[in-house]
Design an enzyme around this catalytic site. Structure first.
Site, mmCIF file in Angstrom:
data_model
loop_
_atom_site.group_PDB
_atom_site.id
_atom_site.type_symbol
_atom_site.label_atom_id
_atom_site.label_comp_id
_atom_site.label_asym_id
_atom_site.label_seq_id
_atom_site.Cartn_x
_atom_site.Cartn_y
_atom_site.Cartn_z
ATOM 1 N N SER C 45 0.875 -1.161 0.000
ATOM 2 C CA SER C 45 0.000 0.000 0.000
ATOM 3 C C SER C 45 0.920 1.221 0.000
ATOM 4 C CB SER C 45 -0.895 -0.019 1.231
ATOM 5 O OG SER C 45 -1.851 1.021 1.128
ATOM 6 N N GLU C 46 0.671 2.177 -0.901
ATOM 7 C CA GLU C 46 1.667 3.229 -1.088
ATOM 8 C C GLU C 46 1.808 4.164 0.103
ATOM 9 O OE1 GLU C 46 -1.017 2.792 -2.990
ATOM 10 O OE2 GLU C 46 -1.853 4.668 -3.755
ATOM 11 N N ASN C 47 0.872 4.117 1.056
ATOM 12 C CA ASN C 47 1.059 4.916 2.256
ATOM 13 C C ASN C 47 2.077 4.309 3.214
ATOM 14 O OD1 ASN C 47 -0.937 2.927 2.580
ATOM 15 N ND2 ASN C 47 -1.735 3.897 4.421
#
Lengths: 224, 217, 224, 217
Positions: C45-47
């Site tokens: 997840s890019e966060n």
């Protein structure tokens, strides 16, 4: 007092409270021994730590805790470890308040050469070019002459470490500040005359009124 | 993560002439067992990308002495007289790179960036033959990304997925090199089951690591 | 079977063992429900996390553990957390094997538009431009038409997300691969004729022999 | 590290019109107490640099609603209809930046780099008015470094030196913003004595942090 001790004691007076400082290998490392008692300085080692101290007691060395010269060190409480990219983000991003480096030559424009002697000594620049390009203040701590020859010269004959003008030169004879006008003689060592400094210097020195004697941090002010 | 491989197997995977990144700073944080295995198998013609060449008998210094190396990209070779001697004799070609620039070039190579724009080296021999860009009235050198065929890392702990931790100043170039090679081989001190390293303690995600070197049997 | 389920099931067949995959918000997220049992995929997840799973049981949410849509997630054993710079070093450095994204339009050259509708919807690109520019494979998972209008068009009328050609389009009607020659119809959904696909598509489709029926991962092969 | 300051004191230090980086991703990892204090003091004309504007009533979304904001540089505003409304009415100016580019521009600003060379945005509206460099036959966009007057971070633990840790996905933009502002203020969950956070667990060295926000009394 030995030349190196004079230099290290005088450089130590440039340290400011709550600052981050990187000391080069060799003479600059001695500065850590003369931190004035009333100030607190964080030392960075470019191989990846802030907050290190004296070598550990014999037999308690950690093989994974060394300084940029490869020597065993201690971590102080509150130390932070990080990788090389982070280390140089600190150095090049303007987070390093001061670096103290050795020098082979400084010229009248304040440029430093300290990483090679063509045909003789090609160790590599290590972190020196980054430190000179990135630290807020760059202090060159070096002996005034080498084999009787001035190391402060009109124009560098050795390859420069950076285009940038360094902040201050501290030798066993004098404190000299590179400025827009040229090299200004700020202080002379105790018992050293202005004439002696001028005679040992290969570049024009500007005088700014009387040249006061170098204050040197006294032994009783040194942190335990 | 596949099964752990031996140091000998790792060394056998690295062909003569390969470009190889080695973690380590004056030998601290070097993948020592794979280095020994490369010396033992008589590797030849390697290109080393590393901070320094340590000293004779230590870290990548062993590869220099054993004649495994054709090229070196490093920030410092002054602690290894053998490197200097072989450079002067022409046996080894050395490219000197400022230490921060070396770290950023490797990071750029591993992060898909087109290059690094840095003040470091402007007005020095380092800028020779390179593009200088004027940005907001200041000069920045354009330095190229660096990648290698292999990255050999020394880690503290690895779990079975290849998640890695490092210890104190032994991290140095290891984390950034983990991103910048086609094949990444890590040599950990300890190998622990999945779940033993908490997510916030992982410094190199296991997805970057292709092989773990197992402990000597 | 609902359109979204058909799409998610077909995209799941593109997953490969031991790969790193990023699923966009919305429809692409469903793909995680249909991972074939025999393969192991790490989701990013890019966060800032690799290795997350289903939402946690009620009342056991961690406010500091969310996906890129802001929903609560679980960390799987072996998860790794990291900051945004590291997350995008993974995405842009070629370490992400595949991303699955929603789409507003794809054109005959394989360019994707999925981040804004001028004058109507300007949410911002988030990580979409980085994902399309950086992932090894980019799969667009979208319904074939919107309000009866084709979303696969000759030339984009919406602003592109990247100059790069995406790898594959999966809709509830077909699987289409952008190539040097143009859009090639690779598969049609069960019970859907080639003519139906062509009629619902706003760009020229190339046929490559018989167009096989889309294989869809069957319920019994889905990981528990 | 000086004594901890209150959230109100932190908000008072940030003048109207200042540029401020806020950590957080859809409100997760946002410095919520300082945000509340900025709303309470009626801050005006702020430039926000942040990943997104969260949602009404959450994270920096509160600043948007309260009329504290004149400019936003973010990758995404789609989850906050108020931001969109104020953008359309001209009350707030929005610059949209791809998320990875935002992270790298901030990193460049904090690391002394002259810019970022990235493939992201090439051939899109993001490249308008920007320099495109051809490097090794490929096009890279030159994106400018980003810095701010202030960075407001949310941390998990802080020690008395300001060393910080983060928790899971609440790290996001916080660590990179710690390098890129003239004044860095961290709002930790827990404040612990020096020595409690081991050196390898520190993710932001305390030398970067100017002020710690203390817990409510």
């Amino acid at each position: 007092m030995e030349a190196k001790e004079v230099i290290a004691r005088r450089v130590a007076l440039e340290l400011r409270d709550r600052t981050l400082v990187n000391l080069g290998i060799g003479l600059p490392t001695l500065v850590a021994c003369y931190v004035p008692a009333e100030i607190s300085v964080a030392f960075q080692s470019e191989n990846g730590i802030i907050g290190f101290g004296e070598p550990p007691p014999d037999g308690l060395e950690d093989p994974y805790l060394t300084d940029a010269g490869g020597g065993y060190i201690s971590a102080l409480p509150g130390a932070a470890a990080f990788d090389s990219a982070t280390s140089f983000a600190l150095i090049r991003g303007g987070h390093l308040d001061m670096t103290v480096l050795g020098g082979l030559q400084v010229d009248s424009s304040g440029r430093l050469a300290n990483w090679m002697v063509p045909g003789k000594l090609v160790p590599g620049m290590g972190g020196a070019m980054d430190l000179v390009a990135g630290a807020k203040r760059v202090i060159v701590a070096m002996q005034h002459t080498a084999k009787g020859q001035p190391k402060i010269v009109e124009a560098l004959t050795l390859p420069p470490t950076a285009a940038r003008r360094i902040s201050l030169i501290v030798t066993e004879l004098a404190v000299i500040e590179p400025t827009d006008e040229g090299l200004v003689l700020r202080e002379r060592a105790p018992g050293v005359s202005v004439e002696t400094v001028v005679a040992s210097t290969g570049a024009k020195l500007l005088l700014d009124g009387d040249t006061p004697t170098m204050p040197i941090v006294s032994p009783e002010r040194v942190a335990a | 993560m596949q099964d752990g491989i031996s140091a000998e197997r790792a060394a056998a995977m690295i062909p003569d002439g390969a470009s190889v990144m080695f973690g380590g700073f004056l030998g601290v944080g070097s993948p020592d067992r794979v280095i020994d295995a490369l010396v033992a198998r008589g590797a030849r013609g390697l290109t080393l990308i590393c901070n320094d060449t340590a000293s004779p008998g230590r870290g990548v210094g062993k590869l220099i002495e054993a004649g495994c190396v054709a090229h070196v990209k490093a920030s410092h070779i002054g602690t290894n007289p053998t490197t200097q001697k072989k450079m002067i004799s022409g046996e080894i070609e050395v490219e000197l790179v400022p230490q921060g620039t070396l770290a950023e070039r490797i990071r750029a190579g591993g992060s898909g960036l087109g290059g690094v724009l840095t003040r470091t080296g402007v007005g020095t021999v380092v800028s020779e033959g390179k593009q200088v860009l004027e940005i907001d009235g200041e000069s920045f050198l354009l330095e190229m990304p660096l990648r290698a065929d292999f990255a050999l890392l020394r880690a503290h702990e690895a779990d079975h997925f290849g998640n890695l931790t490092y210890r104190l100043t032994a991290a140095n170039f290891n984390p950034v090199m983990a991103f910048a090679a086609d094949c990444v081989i890590a040599e950990p001190e300890e190998i622990v089951p999945v779940g033993v390293i908490p997510p916030d303690a992982v410094r190199t995600p296991g997805v970057l690591v292709h092989h773990l070197v197992r402990r000597p049997q």
